[in-house]
Design a protein around this motif. Sequence first.
Motif, mmCIF file in Angstrom:
data_model
loop_
_atom_site.group_PDB
_atom_site.id
_atom_site.type_symbol
_atom_site.label_atom_id
_atom_site.label_comp_id
_atom_site.label_asym_id
_atom_site.label_seq_id
_atom_site.Cartn_x
_atom_site.Cartn_y
_atom_site.Cartn_z
ATOM 1 N N TYR A 128 12.460 -3.208 8.135
ATOM 2 C CA TYR A 128 12.406 -3.089 6.673
ATOM 3 C C TYR A 128 13.487 -2.131 6.177
ATOM 4 N N ASN A 129 14.179 -2.554 5.169
ATOM 5 C CA ASN A 129 15.292 -1.764 4.671
ATOM 6 C C ASN A 129 14.818 -0.848 3.536
ATOM 7 N N GLY A 130 14.120 0.191 3.895
ATOM 8 C CA GLY A 130 13.615 1.110 2.879
ATOM 9 C C GLY A 130 12.497 1.937 3.463
ATOM 10 N N PRO A 131 11.943 2.836 2.676
ATOM 11 C CA PRO A 131 10.845 3.652 3.201
ATOM 12 C C PRO A 131 9.604 2.802 3.412
ATOM 13 N N VAL A 132 8.883 3.119 4.481
ATOM 14 C CA VAL A 132 7.696 2.338 4.795
ATOM 15 C C VAL A 132 6.701 3.223 5.533
ATOM 16 N N LEU A 133 5.432 3.000 5.249
ATOM 17 C CA LEU A 133 4.377 3.779 5.904
ATOM 18 C C LEU A 133 3.474 2.842 6.704
ATOM 19 N N LEU A 134 3.258 3.201 7.973
ATOM 20 C CA LEU A 134 2.359 2.423 8.816
ATOM 21 C C LEU A 134 1.161 3.297 9.174
ATOM 22 N N ASP A 135 0.001 2.872 8.731
ATOM 23 C CA ASP A 135 -1.230 3.606 9.026
ATOM 24 C C ASP A 135 -1.848 3.000 10.284
ATOM 25 N N ILE B 2 4.903 6.846 10.470
ATOM 26 C CA ILE B 2 3.829 6.252 11.270
ATOM 27 C C ILE B 2 2.715 7.287 11.392
ATOM 28 N N ILE B 3 1.585 7.007 10.778
ATOM 29 C CA ILE B 3 0.465 7.941 10.854
ATOM 30 C C ILE B 3 -0.455 7.520 11.992
ATOM 31 N N LEU B 4 -0.607 8.383 12.981
ATOM 32 C CA LEU B 4 -1.596 8.150 14.035
ATOM 33 C C LEU B 4 -2.907 8.699 13.482
#
Lengths: 166, 569
Positions: free
Chosen positions: B523-530, B461-463
Amino acid sequence: MRHILSVTVNNQPAVLARISGLFSRRNFNILSLNVGETELPEYSRMTIVVQGNTDTLEQVKKQLYKLIDVIKITELNQSNMIERDMAIIKVNCGKNQRSQVIQAVDVFRGKVVDFSLDTITVEITGDENKINAFIEIMKDFGIKEVVRTGIVALDREMNNNVLTNS
Amino acid sequence: MPIHSGARIFVESLLREKVEVVFGYPGGKVIPLYDELYDAPIKHILVRHEQGAAHAADGYARSTGKVGVCIATSGPGATNLVTGLATAYMDSVPVVAFTGQAPTSLIGTDSFQEIDIRGITLPVTKHNYLVTNVKDLAKTIKEAFYIARTGRPGPVLVDLPVDVLKSHADFMYPQSVNLPGYQPTYEGNYVQIKLAAEAINTSERPVIFAGGGVINSNASEQLTNMAIKGRIPVVTSLMGLGTFPEDHELSLKMLGMHGTIYANYAISEADLIIGIGVRFDDRVTGKLETFAPYAKIIHIDIDPAEVNKNVKVDIPIVGNAKNVLDKLIPLIKTIERKEWLEKIKEWKRRFPLNYEYDDNSIKPQYLIEKLDELCDENTVIVTEVGQNQMWAAQYFHFSKPRSFITSGGLGTMGYGLPASMGVQVGNPDKTVINISGDGSFQMNLQELATISSNRLPVKIIILNNGTLGMVRQWQELFFDERYSSTILENPDFVKLAQAYGIKSLRIDQSNDVEMALKEVLNYNGPVLLDVIIPQDENVFPMVPEGASINEMLELKKKKREKEKQGEVA
């Protein structure tokens, strides 16, 4: 305040770097540091002279103890130690002054180890003050070069600091 | 006794130490070692930069309590580990690093990819070795692991010249170590423990100050028992988050520069501080002369050098926190301390952590509160360094040790992403969330490749505030809003993650927070939230550097000052 520590360490490469590095990294004021092998070749003994108040000294000792290669630290003081500094001093000295210099050397129980037509070289051992006093006198003749070992010191009580080979 | 090559001895020794996974990056000088690893029952995670290997090993160690292992080749590979080792050193994390080295015959000749890594890492390792004879190898590895995990834990580096890896010796793994200069004290002095108990039982306003040492010694349960039995409120350092359940009425959360107001007030008015596994760091104490002015200090720590290093201690107890607390708890009386706890309750009521919610943007505090609501106990938060780290520390509720992984002492930007890989590898069943800032994230973003290729289901999670937020905050508050080199022009993080084959999404409205977080967590895997957040959002409360810890800037005060300035203008 000046403190003298006798530190027994593993006789291994990089140990001196670990110790001197610790002093510079932690901003401890080190006045002199001597290392030599002990009666057991796997250990060396360092004589470290540190400047600082008692809080600093406490930190110095504790930080030193954290080093894996430091086996034992003994704090020495005037009443319980034998302390020696050694200097070799090359003095300007023509024929006419030679007897005066030798006289001074005799009084201080030094030793003439070399002379040339216009210099004389003297060896002297003792505590720091004695060496300082002698150097002061030699200044009158004109000192060409001085080398000093810095302090080496040992606890007086023989059994206190003897290492056991474990 | 079998005769093995040095490389084989390395692998056999690691197996004796029950090493399951190593993080590393091969290179010329460690090819023999990697050749042995090829068939070994040890998992190797190929990172994309050696710094990532060191942080991953560190995250693995912090989250599992086991020793983390990393490998790099000689020269630049070895120097790339240094930041990771320094990070582990400052936070007392057990890591063993192996580096390749030029052959012994060439050491000192400035040969290709030769560097004196032992010399370079002297100040950032607990101990280090250069192995010059294959006969010493097994013994050295045994010592390295022993030193890393015992006493006050820390990183150890072992430098391995390539000819040592290639030459052969009898292999016998030693049963024990012989280190006369290393004798950690585990049992606290009982006389001191009794003195401490007496001080606690006669104090009216005691506070427990718990740190990373409680986690390292697995003493959370003891800490909790002691606090509850004695009715003693608990503050923690950043490293101590999770040692005491933060939803408990006795928890005052974190103290220090960005601690809670009530924690800092409590310390400032306490008549007794019981420091456990803490080192009284300057980020905690603020101005030393005014730190805890009315308090006697009990200090329980495994490292005698921490006693009296920063603050003067009245009752030092050198030992393992768990052992000491086991002996201390039976001597503690249950005292109601009504007045003191009432006062604290009142502070808590009057000065809670707060921020201004905004519908049209996403306040980072709000996001973390939501995240806290949606996460279960099986979550590990790994942060970067800066505002993201402090918001996570303030607004997430930590109730279990090893659930908050962060670079405290060194404050290493770029720590979080690679550390979260290590945490996930060590805890495949846990939800690992990397809370990041856009600045820190870009310091080791190459590890997206490692996460992707190993399908490590890390949630990033990118703030994202387009700035080096904490530095910007200092510039705003203390440097006349002169934003020198702190505004970032960022790439599109969503596209970037997609380029690595990582699922990715972006939000910028409060309304979207809950749904997006659910999607990320499910989500079953790597995930990026911007997450786009306001650029000028600051971390409050804040103790300005060099001030006393009860002199805090708070949100409201700050706003009032701004309004005042507006009036004058």
